[in-house]
Scaffold this active site. Sequence first.
Site, PDB file in Angstrom:
ATOM      1  N   GLU A  42      -3.072   5.578  10.764  1.00 22.77           N
ATOM      2  CA  GLU A  42      -3.981   4.460  10.960  1.00 22.77           C
ATOM      3  C   GLU A  42      -3.434   3.667  12.150  1.00 22.77           C
ATOM      4  O   GLU A  42      -2.255   3.306  12.157  1.00 22.77           O
ATOM      5  CB  GLU A  42      -3.998   3.575   9.697  1.00 22.77           C
ATOM      6  CG  GLU A  42      -5.034   2.503   9.841  1.00 22.77           C
ATOM      7  CD  GLU A  42      -5.175   1.603   8.616  1.00 22.77           C
ATOM      8  OE1 GLU A  42      -4.579   1.914   7.568  1.00 22.77           O
ATOM      9  OE2 GLU A  42      -5.877   0.591   8.750  1.00 22.77           O
ATOM     10  N   ARG A 266       7.565  10.786   0.227  1.00 22.71           N
ATOM     11  CA  ARG A 266       7.746  10.035   1.469  1.00 22.71           C
ATOM     12  C   ARG A 266       9.227   9.804   1.721  1.00 22.71           C
ATOM     13  O   ARG A 266      10.057   9.868   0.817  1.00 22.71           O
ATOM     14  CB  ARG A 266       6.956   8.743   1.466  1.00 22.71           C
ATOM     15  CG  ARG A 266       7.398   7.701   0.471  1.00 22.71           C
ATOM     16  CD  ARG A 266       6.354   6.599   0.322  1.00 22.71           C
ATOM     17  NE  ARG A 266       6.231   5.783   1.509  1.00 22.71           N
ATOM     18  CZ  ARG A 266       5.106   5.638   2.209  1.00 22.71           C
ATOM     19  NH1 ARG A 266       4.010   6.254   1.865  1.00 22.71           N
ATOM     20  NH2 ARG A 266       5.058   4.845   3.253  1.00 22.71           N
ATOM     21  N   LYS A 276       4.515  -0.595   7.519  1.00 23.47           N
ATOM     22  CA  LYS A 276       4.046  -1.153   8.784  1.00 23.47           C
ATOM     23  C   LYS A 276       3.701  -2.632   8.657  1.00 23.47           C
ATOM     24  O   LYS A 276       3.895  -3.407   9.591  1.00 23.47           O
ATOM     25  CB  LYS A 276       2.812  -0.380   9.265  1.00 23.47           C
ATOM     26  CG  LYS A 276       3.176   0.917   9.968  1.00 23.47           C
ATOM     27  CD  LYS A 276       1.956   1.573  10.570  1.00 23.47           C
ATOM     28  CE  LYS A 276       1.164   2.299   9.511  1.00 23.47           C
ATOM     29  NZ  LYS A 276       0.069   3.108  10.074  1.00 23.47           N
TER      30      LYS A 276
HETATM   31  P1  ATP Z   1       2.890   2.441   5.987  1.00 19.18           P
HETATM   32  O1  ATP Z   1       2.892   2.384   4.492  1.00 19.18           O
HETATM   33  O2  ATP Z   1       4.228   2.433   6.606  1.00 19.18           O
HETATM   34  O3  ATP Z   1       1.959   1.466   6.612  1.00 19.18           O
HETATM   35  P2  ATP Z   1       0.972   4.465   6.064  1.00 19.18           P
HETATM   36  O4  ATP Z   1       1.072   5.536   5.069  1.00 19.18           O
HETATM   37  O5  ATP Z   1      -0.045   3.426   5.853  1.00 19.18           O
HETATM   38  O6  ATP Z   1       2.396   3.876   6.324  1.00 19.18           O
HETATM   39  P3  ATP Z   1      -0.394   5.946   8.035  1.00 19.18           P
HETATM   40  O7  ATP Z   1      -0.584   5.584   9.455  1.00 19.18           O
HETATM   41  O8  ATP Z   1      -1.557   5.896   7.136  1.00 19.18           O
HETATM   42  O9  ATP Z   1       0.764   5.020   7.498  1.00 19.18           O
HETATM   43  O10 ATP Z   1       0.371   7.325   7.892  1.00 19.18           O
HETATM   44  C1  ATP Z   1       0.107   8.495   8.615  1.00 19.18           C
HETATM   45  C2  ATP Z   1       0.748   9.640   7.885  1.00 19.18           C
HETATM   46  O11 ATP Z   1       2.155   9.445   7.786  1.00 19.18           O
HETATM   47  C3  ATP Z   1       0.223   9.752   6.468  1.00 19.18           C
HETATM   48  O12 ATP Z   1      -0.052  11.103   6.202  1.00 19.18           O
HETATM   49  C4  ATP Z   1       1.336   9.221   5.636  1.00 19.18           C
HETATM   50  O13 ATP Z   1       1.337   9.821   4.372  1.00 19.18           O
HETATM   51  C5  ATP Z   1       2.573   9.588   6.454  1.00 19.18           C
HETATM   52  N1  ATP Z   1       3.687   8.684   6.153  1.00 19.18           N
HETATM   53  C6  ATP Z   1       3.688   7.336   6.205  1.00 19.18           C
HETATM   54  N2  ATP Z   1       4.863   6.844   5.800  1.00 19.18           N
HETATM   55  C7  ATP Z   1       5.654   7.903   5.500  1.00 19.18           C
HETATM   56  C8  ATP Z   1       6.997   8.060   5.008  1.00 19.18           C
HETATM   57  N3  ATP Z   1       7.767   7.006   4.764  1.00 19.18           N
HETATM   58  N4  ATP Z   1       7.458   9.311   4.819  1.00 19.18           N
HETATM   59  C9  ATP Z   1       6.688  10.367   5.089  1.00 19.18           C
HETATM   60  N5  ATP Z   1       5.433  10.302   5.536  1.00 19.18           N
HETATM   61  C10 ATP Z   1       4.902   9.089   5.741  1.00 19.18           C
HETATM   62 MG    MG Z   2      -2.114   4.131   5.451  1.00 16.20          MG
END
Ligand code: ATP
Ligand code: MG
Length: 559
Positions: A42, A266, A276
């Site tokens: 995102e 994760r 984020k």
């Molecule tokens: P955050 O919780 O940090 O905002 P998010 O999951 O909202 O992260 P996205 O931009 O939606 O962030 O994530 C893009 C991809 O990265 C998704 O497939 C998500 O599952 C993966 N991802 C995010 N954080 C992690 C993590 N800590 N370990 C592994 N994969 C991750």
């Molecule tokens: Mg997300």
Amino acid sequence: MEEKVNAAAEAPEKKLNFLEEIIEKDLAEGKFKSIITRFPPEPNGYLHLGHAKSLCINFGLAQKYGGKTNLRYDDTNPTKEDTEYVDAIKDDIRWLGFQWAEERYASDYFDQLYEWAEMMIERGQAYVDDQTLEQIREGRGTIDKPGTDSPWRNRSVEENLRLFREMKAGKYADGEKVLRAKIDMAHPNMMFRDPILYRIKHAHHHRTGDKWCIYPMYDYTHGQCDSIEHITHSICTLEFDVHRPLYDWFIQTLGIYPSHQYEFARLNLTYTLMSKRKLLELVQKGFVSGWDDPRMPTLCGVRRRGYTPEALKAFCEKIGVSKRDQLMDIGLLEWCVRQDLNERSNRYMVVSDDPIKITLTNWEPGKVEWFDAPLNPAAPDGAKRRVPFTGELLIDRADFMEDAPKKYFRLKPDGEVRLKYTFIIKCNEVIKDADGKVVELKCTYDPDTHPQSGQWRSVKGTIHWVSTAYMKEIECRIYDRLFTEADMGNIPEDRDYKEFLNPDSLVVKTGYAEPALLEDKHDLAVQFERVGYFFRDPDSTPEKLVMNKTTGLKDSFKL
Ligand code: ATP
Ligand code: MG
């Protein structure tokens, strides 16, 4: 934990991880000719180390099995998203060394998603609900208690179509209506209790501009986007496992290409936060200098600190892909960084803040001798740097001790030590200031110990040094953990994560460098011999080199 991970990594034949097993089985059964994965960020912040794991998995699997990976921005939240993030994400992925096949956006599919929504309305599978979000939440019930039907659940198809089109046309304010799927308000999986498909948001979108004032929800978007792109393996983190049945339901209901979702654990790291939302708060409130502050776990942060893509990939390889959440030791990541830099980085001598002056009383006044020193002892090309040696030098205060124990092998009164790459010297006299602080050591050098022309004589200690006539003053930014607590994901609920910020996470010190350091133009951290790895910061000017401490050599030396 670290030990266990290392042992697994050194096993002679690596076992397939569960995703590789699934893919090999799918390929063997001829389910797909080749695989397509996607990375779906995102664009509401910068990528962090957790994303690096996801990138390594998605791109790594496609590379291994001859498939491809799409980059798809999940841009369904116009108020939080920005093109700044879109561009930064691409830079970070390229820096890691991955190349996506197609660059796509969930917003590319807004028309298609809208058509499917109308189709669902026509089939009696969706309805417009006038309840507030609060009422909808209450009406969903709990795990033990079934939800209650919305009073608007049984609107006619015609009315639903008209209202939905009016929603799209901008007739209603934010929150006035939503479109919901009509599934089952008593479903044991709460996700199925008439999930919201569209909400009204009068907001400018960074790609679609003002075309839309209704935006699709994650669950209604993600699987369909995967399906449109024929993603064979849609890989995401464990918290999405509860969404999977709904992901499948939309695909089956719409009768479209059957993408499948798989979940992995994760990445959580000690002393690190990777949400984020929280990282954005640290930036906005000035706790760090920006997204690329070298203390941040963002990819641009660790890049500025001197971490390499090779080290990050090696780390992701070592931690593997698991189905159980775990907290990884950040020490393992630092170990990977050290391994990589140890092999590749150039070496220089830099003396720390508050040094001690050495005067060689038997050195011919004004004489300069240039010594050859290897740039990197491991490099096959044997490249050298030139190090100037004169009668006045600086050494680290930590390399001298007045009342030294027997086993102290650095410099002490009447003791000998080798100045790295040059002569053995002997300390004859200790000079102190009025407060009793040692300010100068009068020494003699032994001309017979010249490394090229002298006789070999061994001495137990070797220390680094710089010539005061040639040294360059530099700024060293020394970093420590950003947080004081190892398990930042489990701090007490009544405490704010910002209470755990480490007040000493950045200390600025002066260093005195041998001149060759300033000629080093490699885009790679260097080793300050016996001290640690340091990487040139973009704040450097022609007058002042600024170096970020990437990581120490071990833990015993501090600059
Ligand atoms: P955050 O919780 O940090 O905002 P998010 O999951 O909202 O992260 P996205 O931009 O939606 O962030 O994530 C893009 C991809 O990265 C998704 O497939 C998500 O599952 C993966 N991802 C995010 N954080 C992690 C993590 N800590 N370990 C592994 N994969 C991750
Ligand atoms: Mg997300």
